[in-house]
Design a protein around this motif. Structure first.
Motif, PDB file in Angstrom:
ATOM      1  N   ALA A  20      12.574  48.222 -97.325  1.00 33.70           N
ATOM      2  CA  ALA A  20      13.280  49.624 -97.628  1.00 33.70           C
ATOM      3  C   ALA A  20      12.156  50.574 -97.996  1.00 33.70           C
ATOM      4  CB  ALA A  20      14.071  49.374 -98.875  1.00 33.70           C
ATOM      5  N   ALA A  21      11.099  50.175 -98.842  1.00 31.37           N
ATOM      6  CA  ALA A  21       9.842  50.982 -98.885  1.00 31.37           C
ATOM      7  C   ALA A  21       9.179  51.552 -97.545  1.00 31.37           C
ATOM      8  CB  ALA A  21       8.867  50.247 -99.675  1.00 31.37           C
ATOM      9  N   LEU A  22       8.990  50.521 -96.727  1.00 28.70           N
ATOM     10  CA  LEU A  22       8.383  50.942 -95.446  1.00 28.70           C
ATOM     11  C   LEU A  22       9.243  51.950 -94.673  1.00 28.70           C
ATOM     12  CD1 LEU A  22       6.050  50.558 -93.498  1.00 28.70           C
ATOM     13  CD2 LEU A  22       7.119  48.448 -92.555  1.00 28.70           C
ATOM     14  N   PHE A  23      10.603  51.424 -94.616  1.00 28.02           N
ATOM     15  CA  PHE A  23      11.521  52.340 -93.929  1.00 28.02           C
ATOM     16  C   PHE A  23      11.244  53.752 -94.343  1.00 28.02           C
ATOM     17  CE2 PHE A  23      15.855  53.732 -93.025  1.00 28.02           C
ATOM     18  CZ  PHE A  23      15.866  53.482 -91.673  1.00 28.02           C
ATOM     19  N   ARG A  24      11.298  53.816 -95.742  1.00 28.75           N
ATOM     20  CA  ARG A  24      11.343  55.179 -96.505  1.00 28.75           C
ATOM     21  C   ARG A  24       9.999  55.771 -96.092  1.00 28.75           C
ATOM     22  NH1 ARG A  24       9.314  54.032-101.440  1.00 28.75           N
ATOM     23  NH2 ARG A  24       7.445  54.974-100.723  1.00 28.75           N
ATOM     24  N   ILE A  25       8.892  55.305 -95.959  1.00 30.04           N
ATOM     25  CA  ILE A  25       7.690  55.838 -95.749  1.00 30.04           C
ATOM     26  C   ILE A  25       7.772  56.242 -94.395  1.00 30.04           C
ATOM     27  CG2 ILE A  25       4.956  55.505 -95.695  1.00 30.04           C
ATOM     28  CD1 ILE A  25       5.443  53.506 -97.850  1.00 30.04           C
ATOM     29  N   GLY A  26       8.137  55.421 -93.452  1.00 30.80           N
ATOM     30  CA  GLY A  26       8.056  55.842 -91.947  1.00 30.80           C
ATOM     31  C   GLY A  26       9.240  56.834 -91.830  1.00 30.80           C
ATOM     32  N   LEU A  27      10.056  57.030 -92.389  1.00 27.65           N
ATOM     33  CA  LEU A  27      11.195  58.079 -92.232  1.00 27.65           C
ATOM     34  C   LEU A  27      10.607  59.411 -92.555  1.00 27.65           C
ATOM     35  CD1 LEU A  27      13.969  57.548 -90.849  1.00 27.65           C
ATOM     36  CD2 LEU A  27      15.244  57.457 -93.160  1.00 27.65           C
ATOM     37  N   GLY A  28      10.327  59.478 -93.892  1.00 28.69           N
ATOM     38  CA  GLY A  28       9.625  60.607 -94.441  1.00 28.69           C
ATOM     39  C   GLY A  28       8.332  61.134 -93.530  1.00 28.69           C
ATOM     40  N   ALA A  29       7.501  60.143 -93.014  1.00 27.70           N
ATOM     41  CA  ALA A  29       6.485  60.474 -92.188  1.00 27.70           C
ATOM     42  C   ALA A  29       6.887  61.082 -90.799  1.00 27.70           C
ATOM     43  CB  ALA A  29       5.466  59.148 -92.064  1.00 27.70           C
ATOM     44  N   ILE A  30       7.857  60.668 -90.337  1.00 34.38           N
ATOM     45  CA  ILE A  30       8.343  61.059 -88.991  1.00 34.38           C
ATOM     46  C   ILE A  30       8.840  62.234 -88.981  1.00 34.38           C
ATOM     47  CG2 ILE A  30      10.172  60.626 -86.973  1.00 34.38           C
ATOM     48  CD1 ILE A  30       9.670  57.534 -87.659  1.00 34.38           C
ATOM     49  N   ALA A  31       9.651  62.737 -89.947  1.00 37.36           N
ATOM     50  CA  ALA A  31      10.246  63.901 -90.396  1.00 37.36           C
ATOM     51  C   ALA A  31       9.348  65.076 -90.500  1.00 37.36           C
ATOM     52  CB  ALA A  31      11.297  63.863 -91.272  1.00 37.36           C
ATOM     53  N   ALA A  32       8.241  64.657 -91.403  1.00 36.84           N
ATOM     54  CA  ALA A  32       7.277  65.523 -91.518  1.00 36.84           C
ATOM     55  C   ALA A  32       6.488  65.885 -90.599  1.00 36.84           C
ATOM     56  CB  ALA A  32       6.395  65.289 -92.745  1.00 36.84           C
ATOM     57  N   ALA A  33       6.080  64.951 -89.507  1.00 39.14           N
ATOM     58  CA  ALA A  33       5.403  64.984 -88.508  1.00 39.14           C
ATOM     59  C   ALA A  33       6.186  65.972 -87.464  1.00 39.14           C
ATOM     60  CB  ALA A  33       5.032  63.576 -87.758  1.00 39.14           C
ATOM     61  N   PHE A  34       7.211  65.763 -87.206  1.00 36.50           N
ATOM     62  CA  PHE A  34       8.200  66.729 -86.153  1.00 36.50           C
ATOM     63  C   PHE A  34       8.310  68.015 -86.808  1.00 36.50           C
ATOM     64  CE2 PHE A  34      12.321  68.280 -85.183  1.00 36.50           C
ATOM     65  CZ  PHE A  34      12.187  67.996 -83.779  1.00 36.50           C
ATOM     66  N   LEU A  35       8.640  68.280 -88.173  1.00 35.64           N
ATOM     67  CA  LEU A  35       8.750  69.611 -88.561  1.00 35.64           C
ATOM     68  C   LEU A  35       7.365  70.432 -88.501  1.00 35.64           C
ATOM     69  CD1 LEU A  35      10.976  68.943 -91.503  1.00 35.64           C
ATOM     70  CD2 LEU A  35      11.607  69.825 -89.462  1.00 35.64           C
ATOM     71  N   LEU A  36       6.386  69.616 -88.682  1.00 38.97           N
ATOM     72  CA  LEU A  36       4.943  70.250 -88.625  1.00 38.97           C
ATOM     73  C   LEU A  36       4.691  70.746 -87.276  1.00 38.97           C
ATOM     74  CD1 LEU A  36       2.787  68.352 -91.354  1.00 38.97           C
ATOM     75  CD2 LEU A  36       3.728  70.759 -91.439  1.00 38.97           C
ATOM     76  N   ARG A  37       4.928  69.729 -86.292  1.00 41.75           N
ATOM     77  CA  ARG A  37       4.730  69.827 -85.031  1.00 41.75           C
ATOM     78  C   ARG A  37       5.323  71.057 -84.224  1.00 41.75           C
ATOM     79  NH1 ARG A  37       6.978  68.721 -80.022  1.00 41.75           N
ATOM     80  NH2 ARG A  37       5.682  68.239 -78.152  1.00 41.75           N
ATOM     81  N   GLU A  38       6.852  71.494 -84.817  1.00 40.13           N
ATOM     82  CA  GLU A  38       7.407  72.714 -84.367  1.00 40.13           C
ATOM     83  C   GLU A  38       7.291  73.852 -85.022  1.00 40.13           C
ATOM     84  OE1 GLU A  38       8.530  72.009 -81.515  1.00 40.13           O
ATOM     85  OE2 GLU A  38       8.658  69.937 -81.341  1.00 40.13           O
ATOM     86  N   TRP A  39       6.340  73.394 -85.992  1.00 37.87           N
ATOM     87  CA  TRP A  39       6.308  74.566 -86.962  1.00 37.87           C
ATOM     88  C   TRP A  39       6.273  76.130 -86.103  1.00 37.87           C
ATOM     89  CZ3 TRP A  39       2.647  78.297 -88.639  1.00 37.87           C
ATOM     90  CH2 TRP A  39       2.936  79.051 -89.666  1.00 37.87           C
TER      91      TRP A  39
END
Length: 388
Positions: A20-39
């Protein structure tokens, strides 16, 4: 009765905390990377400059019974506040700061952005939306989080575990939810968010007063059961994704004759590296192996999870396949979502080794004595169901 008691005891334990912790870290990292890429393009994709007008988005949202806080105001500064707030929520979720609250805020942010323009994305946004809902019901901050580090430090210092910052966050979110409750017309989302808020309030109250010992034990058992159910639903969702994808391919004539991969690699929209795609499809034997191998792996995935060695080998193969898809077809965020979803099935022993290696690497790079992401060791018995 003994078997029933054992079953209840087993269900009341928190299983798969590292997954669950790895899933949380991965999900947050993917969302942050996507939002920063499309900034740079954020206003064109989701904001006031989007070709998909707010009235059209509102019509689709009403038909699908969704919601988007972006439609509550058409102003530029409101959009900027929501967009950058989503980035902050994703980063805080990845770090594991007050995960009970940030997971719900992350859920609202993901649903709002995805519902604002449903025709963007590459199916990775759909997976993100579904998994964000499930994540809000898990104990994703039990280990590898700032929350776990804070609780471990409080135990070492023999201080009460009362979380003043968490209570302040809970109060602020309650005021905000009361203010915006009218923004969820004809949907059950307001009731869901209020249920989250009330459950967290009961949790904080039970941990504040000494008379709440029995209530704490009951809430802990209920929370563990809810976490285990959510993790099971995540696993079933991944199996459904692979199973349906495989069986749909089986019904297609191109995949039956072994040429489906050839046409998939020659779609103009998914061909960022034409030379690489041409190299992979130059040999018909390679095309056959890739086509049939993809179908077999996807169809067999749900059935091989019960076999430890086969499961681990299949997980490695699927992750490598998604890495190849990210590069060859140019859809990195969908591939990243599937890789982090596959990681839910990784054995606990491997994740413990991974965590220890990351802790040593962090101490070596920062020179810190204590690694904030090391977290705390779960109680005995946790994760037995996930090992292997």
């Amino acid at each position: 009765m003994t078997r029933l008691a054992r079953l209840i005891t087993f269900a009341a334990r928190t299983h798969a905390p590292y997954q669950a912790a790895l899933f949380r870290i991965g999900l947050g990292a993917i969302a942050a990377a996507f939002l920063l890429r499309e900034w740079p393009h954020r206003r064109l994709l989701y904001g006031d400059r989007s070709p998909w007008a707010p009235d059209m988005a509102a019509r689709v949202i009403a038909e699908d019974h969704r919601f988007s806080v972006l439609l509550w105001s058409g102003g530029h500064w409101w959009f900027e506040l929501v967009y950058h707030g989503a980035i902050v929520a994703a980063v805080l979720l990845m770090l594991g700061w007050r995960t009970r609250g940030t997971s719900v805020v992350f859920l609202v942010a993901v649903l709002s952005l995805e519902s604002r323009n449903t025709y963007l994305g590459d199916a990775g946004d759909n997976a993100m939306r579904v998994m964000a809902v499930y994540l809000a019901f898990t104990r994703c901050g039990a280990v590898w989080s700032l929350d776990a580090h804070r609780r471990a430090r409080a135990r070492r210092q023999r201080k009460p575990a009362y979380d003043r910052a968490g209570v302040a966050l809970w109060q602020g979110l309650g005021v905000l939810l009361l203010w915006v409750s009218d923004g969820f017309p004809r949907t059950a989302w307001a009731a869901v968010l209020w249920a989250f808020w009330a459950a967290h309030g009961v949790w904080y109250a039970a941990h504040r007063w000494p008379w709440g010992r029995q209530a704490r034990e009951l809430l802990d058992a209920a929370t563990a059961m809810l976490h285990n159910s959510a993790m099971l639903v995540i696993a079933v969702q991944v199996c459904l994704i692979y199973g349906t994808a495989g069986w749909y391919k089986v019904q297609g004539a191109l995949w039956q004759e072994g040429s489906g991969m050839y046409y998939a690699l020659h779609l103009d929209y998914f061909m960022p590296w034409p030379a690489l795609a041409g190299l992979l499809t130059h040999s018909m034997l390679a095309v056959y192996l890739l086509s049939y191998g993809t179908v077999v792996a996807q169809v067999a995935f749900p059935f091989l999870l019960g076999y430890r060695r086969l499961k681990n080998a299949l997980l490695a193969a699927m992750m490598l396949e998604h890495l190849a898809i990210a590069v060859v077809l140019g859809i990195p965020f969908l591939s990243a979502m599937m890789i982090i979803s596959d990681a839910v099935f990784l054995p606990t022993s491997f994740l413990l080794l991974l965590g220890a290696h990351c802790s040593r690497l962090t101490r070596r790079l920062t020179g810190a004595v204590v690694n904030p992401m090391a977290g705390e060791h779960p109680p005995s018995g946790i994760g037995h169901a996930a090992r292997g």
